[in-house]
Scaffold this active site. Structure first.
Site, mmCIF file in Angstrom:
data_model
loop_
_atom_site.group_PDB
_atom_site.id
_atom_site.type_symbol
_atom_site.label_atom_id
_atom_site.label_comp_id
_atom_site.label_asym_id
_atom_site.label_seq_id
_atom_site.Cartn_x
_atom_site.Cartn_y
_atom_site.Cartn_z
ATOM 1 N N GLU A 149 0.817 -1.219 0.000
ATOM 2 C CA GLU A 149 0.000 0.000 0.000
ATOM 3 C C GLU A 149 0.849 1.267 0.000
ATOM 4 O OE1 GLU A 149 -0.723 -2.691 1.633
ATOM 5 O OE2 GLU A 149 -2.781 -3.194 1.071
ATOM 6 N N HIS A 218 -10.123 -5.791 10.155
ATOM 7 C CA HIS A 218 -10.879 -5.548 8.929
ATOM 8 C C HIS A 218 -12.160 -4.768 9.200
ATOM 9 C CE1 HIS A 218 -8.162 -8.719 7.667
ATOM 10 N NE2 HIS A 218 -8.468 -8.472 6.407
#
Length: 415
Positions: A149, A218
């Site tokens: 990322e 998450h």
């Protein structure tokens, strides 16, 4: 790969989307003209959905993942608020399909728009927002990346500096914490630190929020992480109509925009217009008019609030519901007009209570409209705990409709 992206960047510069001022021999990038000031109010081409309402489901069974139909007039006994999407025909789409349609239209319209992220190309995105795009637009405009990322976010910001308009997809918004340095120190500040030489027209988007037993890592809500970063603009979609409109407006903006999408709203269905439209990035949406109390909310909590409003109406209360939608900056005009009318405020969010959007919003209301309040500002937020994997425990950490009803009753009972 680097040479190909530089070639794309050069093409973008020569197409007129950015204007070179003077090439510096000490820089690999051209000096770019300041197109618009940061967080500019370019509202002329925006089209705001102010009459949209929707219903959703609140079942706790993890297997209940079916399509959720959005219907107008969710709150009984109130004049129907007809969505702009339903007044001129249109077509029905799920929320993720509306995001896809908006992104596809912008890829068609502007050759400098590109998408960068993990599995955005041949796989079609983790939630299929880019499904079929690689066949239509090619590998270089749908760039599949490794799991890195920080690297691909930095690359996208560099591409934006040279004239492209990258859309960064985070497979899960929580993963973008790995790119926090690039988003905060580069994306948010380069326009200022370059003295206006660069604009950073980047869109950062992806699924987030508390899902159905996705676990703590998450189930992140990153609104509170990024709200204090100067130079970033943040919006949260909640319906297929505003999902598409905000996507298109964010891509066209000269500012870096973070578009928050809730993982549990992707299967919401709504009819949206056939004609092109955008939604203003800096305006809230009036979901339901009322006289007794202003309820400010956004994203998934919009549906918890509309569910609670049915019970409140049956009990004789008349709540006004506003989807703030623009998380940074707040639309203080719309919020202020409502506060001056109802004199009571309840904020409902899925963000954490400590340092969350609700805390900032409450401070802004106190600072600007303190003398219009007849009661303390209520704020219902998620618990300051990691989101449990257990379904029942997970539900306890997030605001539920009965809590909203109780909070409104308490605030409206104050003399």
């Amino acid at each position: 790969m680097a040479m190909a992206w530089q070639a794309l960047a050069a093409t973008a510069v020569t197409t007129g989307n950015v204007v070179p001022l003077a090439a510096s021999s000490s820089s690999r990038f051209p000096r770019l003209q300041l197109v618009t000031p940061i967080l500019s109010h370019e509202l002329g081409r925006c089209r705001l959905a102010t009459r949209s309402s929707a219903t959703s489901y609140f079942g706790t069974a993890p297997q209940n993942r079916g399509t959720t139909n959005v219907t107008t007039n969710a709150v009984a006994t109130k004049e129907a608020f007809t969505s702009s999407a339903t007044t001129t025909g249109g077509h029905e789409l799920l929320l993720f399909e509306a995001l896809r349609e908006g992104l596809e239209e912008e890829l068609d319209r502007d050759p400098t728009v590109c998408v960068i992220g993990e599995d955005v190309g041949h796989y079609g995105g983790s939630y299929k927002v880019t499904k079929g795009f690689v066949e239509k637009f090619g590998d270089w405009r749908l760039l599949d990346t490794p799991i890195c990322e920080n690297s691909f976010t930095g690359m996208a910001i560099g591409a934006a500096m040279t004239g492209l308009r990258p859309v960064i997809e985070g497979m899960n918004m929580g993963f973008l914490l790995l790119a926090y340095n690039q988003i905060a120190n580069n994306c948010g500040m380069l326009h200022y630190t370059s003295g206006g030489q660069f604009t950073i027209p980047v869109v950062i988007r992806g699924p987030g929020g508390v899902g159905r037993q996705l676990g703590a890592e998450h189930s992140q809500r990153l609104e509170s992480y990024f709200q204090s970063v100067p130079g970033l603009q943040m919006v949260a979609c909640s319906t297929p109509y505003n999902a598409k409109g905000l996507m298109k407006a964010a891509i066209r903006s000269e500012n870096p925009v973070i578009l928050f999408e809730h993982v549990l709203l992707y299967n919401l269905k709504e009819k949206i217009p056939d004609e092109e439209y955008t939604c203003c990035l800096e305006e809230a949406e009036l979901v339901r008019p009322g006289e007794d109390i202003t309820i400010l909310t956004y994203s998934r909590m919009r549906y918890h609030v509309t569910q609670a409003a049915k019970t409140l109406v049956n009990k004789g209360y008349d709540p006004e519901i506003i989807d703030i939608r623009s998380l940074k900056p707040f639309d203080m005009y719309t919020i202020g007009q409502s506060v001056k009318k109802t004199h009571r405020v309840l904020i409902v969010e899925e963000c954490m209570r400590t340092g969350g959007i609700g805390a900032s919003l409450r401070a802004a209301i106190m600072e600007n409209f303190f003398h219009d309040l007849d009661a303390p500002i209520g704020c219902l937020s998620s618990q300051d705990v990691p989101t449990p994997y257990s379904g029942p425990l997970e539900e306890l950490t997030v605001v539920q409709p009965p809590q909203i009803v109780a909070a409104v009753e308490q605030l409206c009972s104050r003399e």
